[in-house]
Design a protein around this motif. Structure first.
Motif, PDB file in Angstrom:
ATOM      1  N   VAL A  56       3.141  -7.132 -50.425  1.00  0.00           N
ATOM      2  CA  VAL A  56       3.247  -6.720 -51.826  1.00  0.00           C
ATOM      3  C   VAL A  56       4.658  -6.988 -52.336  1.00  0.00           C
ATOM      4  O   VAL A  56       4.856  -7.530 -53.437  1.00  0.00           O
ATOM      5  N   LEU A  57       5.656  -6.633 -51.523  1.00  0.00           N
ATOM      6  CA  LEU A  57       7.047  -6.861 -51.908  1.00  0.00           C
ATOM      7  C   LEU A  57       7.331  -8.355 -52.063  1.00  0.00           C
ATOM      8  O   LEU A  57       7.966  -8.782 -53.041  1.00  0.00           O
ATOM      9  N   ILE A  58       6.856  -9.157 -51.116  1.00  0.00           N
ATOM     10  CA  ILE A  58       7.070 -10.608 -51.192  1.00  0.00           C
ATOM     11  C   ILE A  58       6.416 -11.184 -52.443  1.00  0.00           C
ATOM     12  O   ILE A  58       7.010 -11.997 -53.164  1.00  0.00           O
ATOM     13  N   GLY A  59       5.180 -10.769 -52.710  1.00  0.00           N
ATOM     14  CA  GLY A  59       4.479 -11.285 -53.878  1.00  0.00           C
ATOM     15  C   GLY A  59       5.170 -10.920 -55.178  1.00  0.00           C
ATOM     16  O   GLY A  59       5.302 -11.759 -56.085  1.00  0.00           O
ATOM     17  N   LYS A  63       6.832 -13.535 -57.799  1.00  0.00           N
ATOM     18  CA  LYS A  63       6.356 -13.502 -59.189  1.00  0.00           C
ATOM     19  C   LYS A  63       7.509 -13.328 -60.155  1.00  0.00           C
ATOM     20  O   LYS A  63       7.599 -14.018 -61.190  1.00  0.00           O
ATOM     21  N   VAL A  64       8.430 -12.422 -59.842  1.00  0.00           N
ATOM     22  CA  VAL A  64       9.553 -12.158 -60.735  1.00  0.00           C
ATOM     23  C   VAL A  64      10.516 -13.335 -60.770  1.00  0.00           C
ATOM     24  O   VAL A  64      10.995 -13.754 -61.842  1.00  0.00           O
ATOM     25  N   GLU A  65      10.808 -13.899 -59.603  1.00  0.00           N
ATOM     26  CA  GLU A  65      11.794 -14.973 -59.525  1.00  0.00           C
ATOM     27  C   GLU A  65      11.297 -16.269 -60.154  1.00  0.00           C
ATOM     28  O   GLU A  65      12.085 -17.045 -60.693  1.00  0.00           O
ATOM     29  N   THR A  66      10.009 -16.527 -60.064  1.00  0.00           N
ATOM     30  CA  THR A  66       9.470 -17.785 -60.586  1.00  0.00           C
ATOM     31  C   THR A  66       8.808 -17.617 -61.941  1.00  0.00           C
ATOM     32  O   THR A  66       8.462 -18.609 -62.582  1.00  0.00           O
ATOM     33  N   GLY A  67       8.576 -16.380 -62.339  1.00  0.00           N
ATOM     34  CA  GLY A  67       7.887 -16.144 -63.596  1.00  0.00           C
ATOM     35  C   GLY A  67       6.447 -16.596 -63.574  1.00  0.00           C
ATOM     36  O   GLY A  67       5.820 -16.798 -64.601  1.00  0.00           O
ATOM     37  N   SER A  69       5.395 -19.431 -62.617  1.00  0.00           N
ATOM     38  CA  SER A  69       5.261 -20.858 -62.918  1.00  0.00           C
ATOM     39  C   SER A  69       4.739 -21.610 -61.722  1.00  0.00           C
ATOM     40  O   SER A  69       4.870 -21.190 -60.583  1.00  0.00           O
ATOM     41  N   GLY A  70       4.179 -22.756 -61.968  1.00  0.00           N
ATOM     42  CA  GLY A  70       3.594 -23.539 -60.886  1.00  0.00           C
ATOM     43  C   GLY A  70       4.593 -24.381 -60.152  1.00  0.00           C
ATOM     44  O   GLY A  70       4.287 -24.978 -59.139  1.00  0.00           O
ATOM     45  N   GLY A  71       5.845 -24.487 -60.667  1.00  0.00           N
ATOM     46  CA  GLY A  71       6.832 -25.302 -59.996  1.00  0.00           C
ATOM     47  C   GLY A  71       7.674 -24.478 -59.076  1.00  0.00           C
ATOM     48  O   GLY A  71       7.272 -23.473 -58.541  1.00  0.00           O
ATOM     49  N   GLY A  72       8.909 -24.923 -58.942  1.00  0.00           N
ATOM     50  CA  GLY A  72       9.828 -24.167 -58.099  1.00  0.00           C
ATOM     51  C   GLY A  72       9.976 -24.799 -56.745  1.00  0.00           C
ATOM     52  O   GLY A  72       9.073 -25.456 -56.242  1.00  0.00           O
ATOM     53  N   GLY A  73      11.157 -24.597 -56.163  1.00  0.00           N
ATOM     54  CA  GLY A  73      11.404 -25.146 -54.857  1.00  0.00           C
ATOM     55  C   GLY A  73      11.253 -24.085 -53.808  1.00  0.00           C
ATOM     56  O   GLY A  73      10.505 -23.137 -53.956  1.00  0.00           O
ATOM     57  N   GLY A  74      12.037 -24.267 -52.736  1.00  0.00           N
ATOM     58  CA  GLY A  74      11.975 -23.315 -51.642  1.00  0.00           C
ATOM     59  C   GLY A  74      11.117 -23.817 -50.516  1.00  0.00           C
ATOM     60  O   GLY A  74      10.581 -24.934 -50.550  1.00  0.00           O
ATOM     61  N   PRO A  75      10.981 -23.004 -49.464  1.00  0.00           N
ATOM     62  CA  PRO A  75      10.146 -23.393 -48.332  1.00  0.00           C
ATOM     63  C   PRO A  75       8.722 -23.713 -48.765  1.00  0.00           C
ATOM     64  O   PRO A  75       8.241 -23.238 -49.802  1.00  0.00           O
ATOM     65  N   ALA A  76       8.048 -24.504 -47.932  1.00  0.00           N
ATOM     66  CA  ALA A  76       6.723 -25.002 -48.309  1.00  0.00           C
ATOM     67  C   ALA A  76       5.765 -23.875 -48.657  1.00  0.00           C
ATOM     68  O   ALA A  76       5.052 -23.936 -49.660  1.00  0.00           O
TER      69      ALA A  76
END
Length: 296
Positions: A56-59, A63-67, A69-76
């Motif tokens: 729940v915390l990870i999700g 959600k907050v960090e990416t808003g 959105s369907g993009g974004g980087g980071g680990p696969a």
């Protein structure tokens, strides 16, 4: 017939004495008892609650960090979460497997025998006609059940959170292919099973440590300390020759099940290594427990 012969005939023939056969219901009853004891402890419930809260915390963070959105980087894994909520299951397992899941298993397995000895109940358990071998086997099976329960707790909490926060649908695998949601869900179930089995060697190791001491806290601390130590050793490049024999070395190989076709080499190496640890430390725990003088 004489009076003596009549008296002799009236006496029933003696019933042959010997060990009573150990029936399967008795074995199952012992396992059910150990299972009930394990999952009724507040410590076990607290561990499961923490494991359920992590996805729940990870999700929420993703959600907050990416808003959303369907993009974004980071680990696969994390980059894919925003595109499909099912990937939160894989991300949560990848985050919890190196630290949180093994620590929880180490606490439960380390306390299996030592906790009973510390509370003074182990001696009374051995008075019952259960036998030390069957008692130890029941405790190990209960530890394996916790491995499965802990893994499923993470997976189900991640699935529910992913479905609530992110879209679902066809899943793009790490190799680039797209598969239907149903097939991806089956892969998630397969991965959860592999992760649970990946903790079997640690459960056997913790059970062995638990037979060495009469202090539950010492056994739990030692098992968790071994997990941390082995994880550190697995990250030192100079030890590459021995790292394939360390029980956490192939833990994250489940990512190969998210490719098309699935790569099974490292997954099978992982399961084989866990089987080896289970056999070695299970035998060591049996040898120690069956020869141990229980004074408390």
């Amino acid at each position: 017939m004489s009076q003596a012969e009549a008296a002799t005939a009236a006496v029933p023939a003696p019933v042959p004495r010997g060990p009573r056969p150990r029936t399967v219901p008795g074995v199952l009853a012992l396992f059910r008892s150990e299972l009930s004891i394990t999952f009724r402890r507040l410590r076990t419930l607290a561990l499961l609650a923490i494991l359920a809260a992590l996805p729940v915390l990870i999700g929420v963070v993703v959600k907050v960090e990416t808003g959303g959105s369907g993009g974004g980087g980071g680990p696969a894994f994390i980059a894919q979460v925003t595109q499909n909520g099912l990937f939160l299951v894989f991300t949560s397992l990848a985050v919890t497997l190196p630290v949180f899941l093994p620590m929880a298993v180490g606490v439960v397995a380390g306390d299996a025998v030592a906790g009973e000895a510390a509370s003074g109940t182990l001696r009374y358990l051995l008075v019952a006609p259960a036998g030390r071998t069957r008692l130890l086997a029941a405790k190990f099976c209960a530890a394996l059940a916790f491995c499965a329960a802990a893994t499923l707790t993470v997976a189900l909490a991640a699935l529910a959170t992913g479905a609530a926060l992110f879209p679902l649908g066809r899943v793009t695998l790490l190799s680039g292919e797209s598969v239907p949601f149903g097939e991806a869900l089956l892969r998630a179930l397969l991965i959860a099973g592999v992760v649970a089995l990946s903790l079997a060697g640690l459960a056997a190791l913790g059970l062995f440590v638990s037979t060495l001491t009469g202090s539950g806290i010492a056994a739990m601390a030692t098992t968790v300390g071994l997990v941390i130590t082995v994880q550190i050793l697995d990250g030192i490049p100079q030890l590459h020759a021995v790292q394939p024999w360390l029980f956490p070395h192939y833990w994250l190989s489940f990512a190969d099940l998210l490719r098309q076709p699935m790569y099974l080499d490292d997954v099978l190496r992982n399961l084989g290594l866990q089987g080896l640890y289970t056999a070695v430390f299970g035998a060591a725990a049996w040898a120690r427990f069956t020869a141990r003088d229980i004074a408390a």
